[in-house]
Motif scaffolding. Structure first.
Motif, PDB file in Angstrom:
ATOM      1  N   PRO B 371       0.835  -1.196   0.000  1.00 21.34           N
ATOM      2  CA  PRO B 371       0.000   0.000   0.000  1.00 21.34           C
ATOM      3  C   PRO B 371       0.876   1.253   0.000  1.00 21.34           C
ATOM      4  O   PRO B 371       1.980   1.189   0.543  1.00 21.34           O
ATOM      5  CB  PRO B 371      -0.786  -0.096   1.318  1.00 21.34           C
ATOM      6  CG  PRO B 371      -0.640  -1.512   1.776  1.00 21.34           C
ATOM      7  CD  PRO B 371       0.620  -2.022   1.189  1.00 21.34           C
ATOM      8  N   PRO B 372       0.478   2.360  -0.551  1.00 22.36           N
ATOM      9  CA  PRO B 372      -0.850   2.606  -1.120  1.00 22.36           C
ATOM     10  C   PRO B 372      -0.986   2.165  -2.583  1.00 22.36           C
ATOM     11  O   PRO B 372      -2.067   2.292  -3.146  1.00 22.36           O
ATOM     12  CB  PRO B 372      -0.932   4.135  -1.046  1.00 22.36           C
ATOM     13  CG  PRO B 372       0.481   4.596  -1.251  1.00 22.36           C
ATOM     14  CD  PRO B 372       1.335   3.547  -0.594  1.00 22.36           C
ATOM     15  N   PHE B 373       0.081   1.648  -3.207  1.00 18.25           N
ATOM     16  CA  PHE B 373       0.009   1.380  -4.650  1.00 18.25           C
ATOM     17  C   PHE B 373      -0.690   0.056  -4.961  1.00 18.25           C
ATOM     18  O   PHE B 373      -1.601   0.011  -5.770  1.00 18.25           O
ATOM     19  CB  PHE B 373       1.415   1.413  -5.252  1.00 18.25           C
ATOM     20  CG  PHE B 373       2.192   2.628  -4.857  1.00 18.25           C
ATOM     21  CD1 PHE B 373       1.826   3.879  -5.336  1.00 18.25           C
ATOM     22  CD2 PHE B 373       3.245   2.542  -3.970  1.00 18.25           C
ATOM     23  CE1 PHE B 373       2.510   5.016  -4.948  1.00 18.25           C
ATOM     24  CE2 PHE B 373       3.936   3.671  -3.578  1.00 18.25           C
ATOM     25  CZ  PHE B 373       3.574   4.910  -4.065  1.00 18.25           C
ATOM     26  N   GLU B 374      -0.207  -1.008  -4.290  1.00 22.43           N
ATOM     27  CA  GLU B 374      -0.733  -2.357  -4.536  1.00 22.43           C
ATOM     28  C   GLU B 374      -0.860  -2.608  -6.025  1.00 22.43           C
ATOM     29  O   GLU B 374      -1.892  -3.026  -6.525  1.00 22.43           O
ATOM     30  CB  GLU B 374      -2.068  -2.549  -3.821  1.00 22.43           C
ATOM     31  CG  GLU B 374      -1.904  -2.368  -2.321  1.00 22.43           C
ATOM     32  CD  GLU B 374      -3.205  -2.463  -1.536  1.00 22.43           C
ATOM     33  OE1 GLU B 374      -3.521  -3.577  -1.107  1.00 22.43           O
ATOM     34  OE2 GLU B 374      -3.872  -1.431  -1.370  1.00 22.43           O
ATOM     35  N   ALA B 375       0.234  -2.317  -6.733  1.00 24.82           N
ATOM     36  CA  ALA B 375       0.194  -2.338  -8.197  1.00 24.82           C
ATOM     37  C   ALA B 375       1.197  -3.330  -8.780  1.00 24.82           C
ATOM     38  O   ALA B 375       1.797  -3.070  -9.818  1.00 24.82           O
ATOM     39  CB  ALA B 375       0.440  -0.930  -8.737  1.00 24.82           C
ATOM     40  N   ILE B 376       1.388  -4.462  -8.116  1.00 25.31           N
ATOM     41  CA  ILE B 376       2.194  -5.533  -8.710  1.00 25.31           C
ATOM     42  C   ILE B 376       1.449  -6.841  -8.480  1.00 25.31           C
ATOM     43  O   ILE B 376       0.971  -7.105  -7.367  1.00 25.31           O
ATOM     44  CB  ILE B 376       3.606  -5.591  -8.088  1.00 25.31           C
ATOM     45  CG1 ILE B 376       4.393  -4.362  -8.542  1.00 25.31           C
ATOM     46  CG2 ILE B 376       4.340  -6.871  -8.512  1.00 25.31           C
ATOM     47  CD1 ILE B 376       5.856  -4.407  -8.252  1.00 25.31           C
ATOM     48  N   ASP B 377       1.343  -7.647  -9.524  1.00 23.99           N
ATOM     49  CA  ASP B 377       0.586  -8.892  -9.426  1.00 23.99           C
ATOM     50  C   ASP B 377       1.449 -10.136  -9.504  1.00 23.99           C
ATOM     51  O   ASP B 377       0.962 -11.238  -9.267  1.00 23.99           O
ATOM     52  CB  ASP B 377      -0.494  -8.915 -10.513  1.00 23.99           C
ATOM     53  CG  ASP B 377      -1.511  -7.802 -10.300  1.00 23.99           C
ATOM     54  OD1 ASP B 377      -2.279  -7.900  -9.341  1.00 23.99           O
ATOM     55  OD2 ASP B 377      -1.483  -6.810 -11.058  1.00 23.99           O
TER      56      ASP B 377
END
Lengths: 158, 540
Positions: B371-377
């Motif tokens: 957080p705050p991105f949580e942009a990797i899967d």
């Protein structure tokens, strides 16, 4: 417990000079002719996360890591890291918390780590001259005076 | 200070010092915690040290040095040896002329790694002798012994370190006699070095012969030693675990193994026969315990729970007590974060807002998962972002496939991303694809090492520079964009959005130097310009 081995844990956040402070303590023990081991984890520490570092010295030291709950001294550079590391301290061990030194009195605020070493130095059986040598060796010329001032401040407070 | 005076060194520094004293002609590797400081220290001591694009290339260069009769060292973290495994297995067949040390720095507990693999298995699988030091003194001594063993048996030697050996500082007294360096010279040796099947078959047999001789030699090798003790228990251990054992059980008899492949099985058999109960205590996989048991020697080992994470004095005490109760969870500390002002923040903000499916990679930017991105899967291994992103694109329904982005750092791209880009051009997904190179002009995660994309050597001197954009265009990629995500975050987000929408193949190079190194880069460039001007003046 290892007879005669002193265990110190220094803790804080990445960028606060935790590893530097630990290296200085290790160097003081080394210059004093003792066996010494220092251990830490590198890698993610630079990104502002929790950092802690161990230094142990005495006649003969085996593991480089201070066993859980065996620290004689816990030096904490960031207030919010006290609870994270408190469990490291043995019963009757000494906590050196950040409030031991007033940062407003520092020539350079970045020397706060070394100021806390000044407090720690009061508890350890090393000569002041050895501390000053180790601090002198740890910094380039332009940072030396500020760090010696910080150490003296902490030593007085301790 | 004389060179043989007692010193306080990390294990990495001790390996570097020994490499100097062993006359290592070239040290090469790829940065990776906890191995990085070996080559940096070797360079500071005056050794010739180079960063390679990846570990495979590093080991191949080192092998060439060893073929030329000089001594070489290739350094890497544990997962780096996966990349270098291809040359390793066949280098065991070819053998070497000059000593070749392959340093694998494993990371039990994963202080800064994506897995906890135990590279002792590589020694067995490839058939190379392995030494495992327990502190800096041994790191120094074993490096010198590794060179001697390598040259005596003409075989690469695996020096297996772990995080606590690499990064602990302990006292080292260097040896007074250094090894005189050999003079490199080419001697043709086709049957040993050209591994066509006709020559490789006998080479495989020669390798087994060498290992059998090494095993016999290891039975009396001083790198394994017995610490006298009392009682009915005997402990067999290696590496850093030895230190924890000595502290947890100071009175107990211990067989401390330093040369751990091929194992001195008769020495182990005799030790086990001399005690009522023999316990193997090792960090990581039960490598020793299984090999010893396979030889018909009765030993016990720790419960499976101790296979995970590092050992410590406390955990060794628990093992000795047979305690398998749950261990207290550590008090959670503050997790690391992307630095304030880091341009990766702007990238992940955009990817988050665009609801992208992000195939990630290895580096600081992996912190974009938090957080705050949580942009990797996904995050698997060096370079995997591109292949994994393409795989997702190939099969996902189009409305999901169109959201897939591969994110890779500059150093990681050089290491293992280039072939992924070739794959994208060769097998394009129907919805196109978007690859983002986060080019911060350094290998930031491991402490700001140079790489071929920076155009500077390990010592920060100017050298040939790989241009990502020119490389991409040479592959036939039309959509190559360069953007500074911090200069105008809105414009950057629009660019990503446009690429996601165009159904073509896109490469976006998000270029802005790492904040922590921007000043140093300017300094390197200024120094380089001065040298350049001086050279021109000299010509005039």
């Amino acid at each position: 417990m290892n007879s005669g081995v002193i265990n110190i844990v220094i803790a804080g956040l990445g960028g606060q000079g935790v590893l530097k402070a630990t290296s200085i303590v290790a160097d003081v023990a080394f210059r004093s002719g003792l066996d010494v081991k220092q251990s830490e984890l590198h890698g993610m520490s630079q990104r502002g996360g929790s950092v802690s570092s161990d230094v142990r010295f005495g006649r003969e030291v085996f593991s480089p890591m201070v066993p859980a709950g065996a620290a004689d001294y816990l030096v904490v550079v960031a207030p919010d890291q006290i609870e994270v590391n408190r469990r490291q301290l043995r019963d009757g061990g000494t906590l050196i918390a950040p409030e031991a030194v007033d940062p407003a009195k520092l020539t350079n605020k970045k020397s706060f780590n070394v100021a806390l070493l000044g407090v720690l130095s009061r508890h350890l059986d090393f000569t002041e001259a050895t501390w000053l040598e180790a601090i002198g060796a740890a910094f380039p010329e332009k940072l030396r005076a500020a760090n010696l001032q910080a150490f003296a401040l902490g030593r007085k407070a301790g | 200070m004389s060179d043989t005076e007692r010193k306080l060194l990390s294990g990495d520094e001790a390996v570097a010092l020994a490499a100097m004293h062993a006359g290592v002609a070239l040290g090469t590797g790829y940065p990776g915690t906890p191995s990085t400081e070996i080559l940096e220290s070797f360079s500071k001591l005056g050794g010739r040290a180079q960063w390679a694009p990846n570990e495979k290339v590093a080991l191949e260069v080192a092998l060439g040095v060893a073929f030329a009769g000089a001594r070489a060292m290739a350094t890497m973290k544990h997962v780096g040896l996966n990349v270098a495994a291809d040359p390793l297995f066949t280098a065991a067949y070819t053998g070497v002329t000059g000593g070749l040390i392959v340093v694998s720095a494993d990371d039990p507990g994963m202080a800064s790694s994506q897995n906890e693999q135990d590279n002792r298995h590589y020694a067995v699988a490839a058939g190379v002798p392995m030494l495992e030091p327990a502190d800096s003194q041994e790191a120094y001594d074993f490096t010198l012994r590794a060179v001697e063993i390598s040259e005596q048996w003409r075989i690469p030697v695996l020096l297996r370190l772990t995080t606590r050996v690499c990064h602990s500082r302990t006292i080292v007294t260097p040896r007074t006699d250094s090894l005189p360096a050999p003079t490199p010279s080419f001697a043709r040796d086709v049957r040993n070095r050209v591994m066509i099947p006709a020559y490789a078959r006998p080479a495989g047999r020669r390798l087994r012969q060498k290992l059998s001789e090494l095993q016999a030699w290891n039975e009396t090798c001083p790198l394994n030693r017995i610490v006298a003790g009392k009682g009915s228990l005997g402990i067999i251990t290696s590496g850093i675990a030895y230190m924890h054992v000595r502290e947890a059980a100071p009175e107990t008899r211990v067989l401390k193994l330093g040369f751990t492949y091929p194992l001195p099985l008769e020495k182990i058999r005799a030790f086990a026969a001399g005690v009522d109960r023999c316990l193997v205590i090792e960090e990581g996989d039960p490598y020793l315990a299984e090999a010893i048991r396979a030889a018909g020697i009765k030993v016990e080992n720790a419960s499976e729970m101790y296979r995970f994470g590092e050992l410590s004095v406390g955990r060794v005490r628990r093992i000795l007590e047979g305690d398998t109760s749950p261990e207290p969870a550590p008090v959670p500390g503050k997790p690391p974060l992307l630095c304030p002002g880091c341009s990766h923040r702007n990238v992940f903000e955009a990817l988050h807002n665009l609801d992208c499916i992000v195939a990630g990679d290895i580096g600081c930017y992996t912190l974009g998962v938090l957080p705050p991105f949580e942009a990797i899967d996904s995050c698997v291994c060096m370079g995997a972002s591109i292949g994994v992103g393409l795989g997702l694109r190939h099969v996902l329904p189009p409305e999901q496939a169109r959201r897939v982005v591969s994110v890779i750092g500059d150093s990681t791209f050089v290491h293992s991303g280039i072939t992924g880009l070739v794959e994208m051009v060769y097998n394009p997904p129907p919805t196109g694809h978007v690859v983002l190179i986060l080019d911060n002009s350094t290998t930031a995660m491991t402490g700001h090492q140079e790489h071929p994309g920076t155009g500077r050597t390990l010592e920060h001197e100017p050298t040939g520079k790989l241009s990502f954009e020119e490389l991409a265009r040479s592959l036939g990629l039309k959509n190559v964009f360069i953007s500074d995500p911090s200069a105008d975050p809105g414009k950057f987000a629009q660019l990503v959005q446009a690429c996601l929408a165009n159904q073509q193949l896109n490469l976006i190079i998000a270029r802005r130097p790492c904040l922590l190194i921007a000043g140093a880069i300017k300094e390197y460039e200024r120094a380089a310009n001065q040298t350049c001007t001086a050279a021109v003046d000299g010509v005039e």
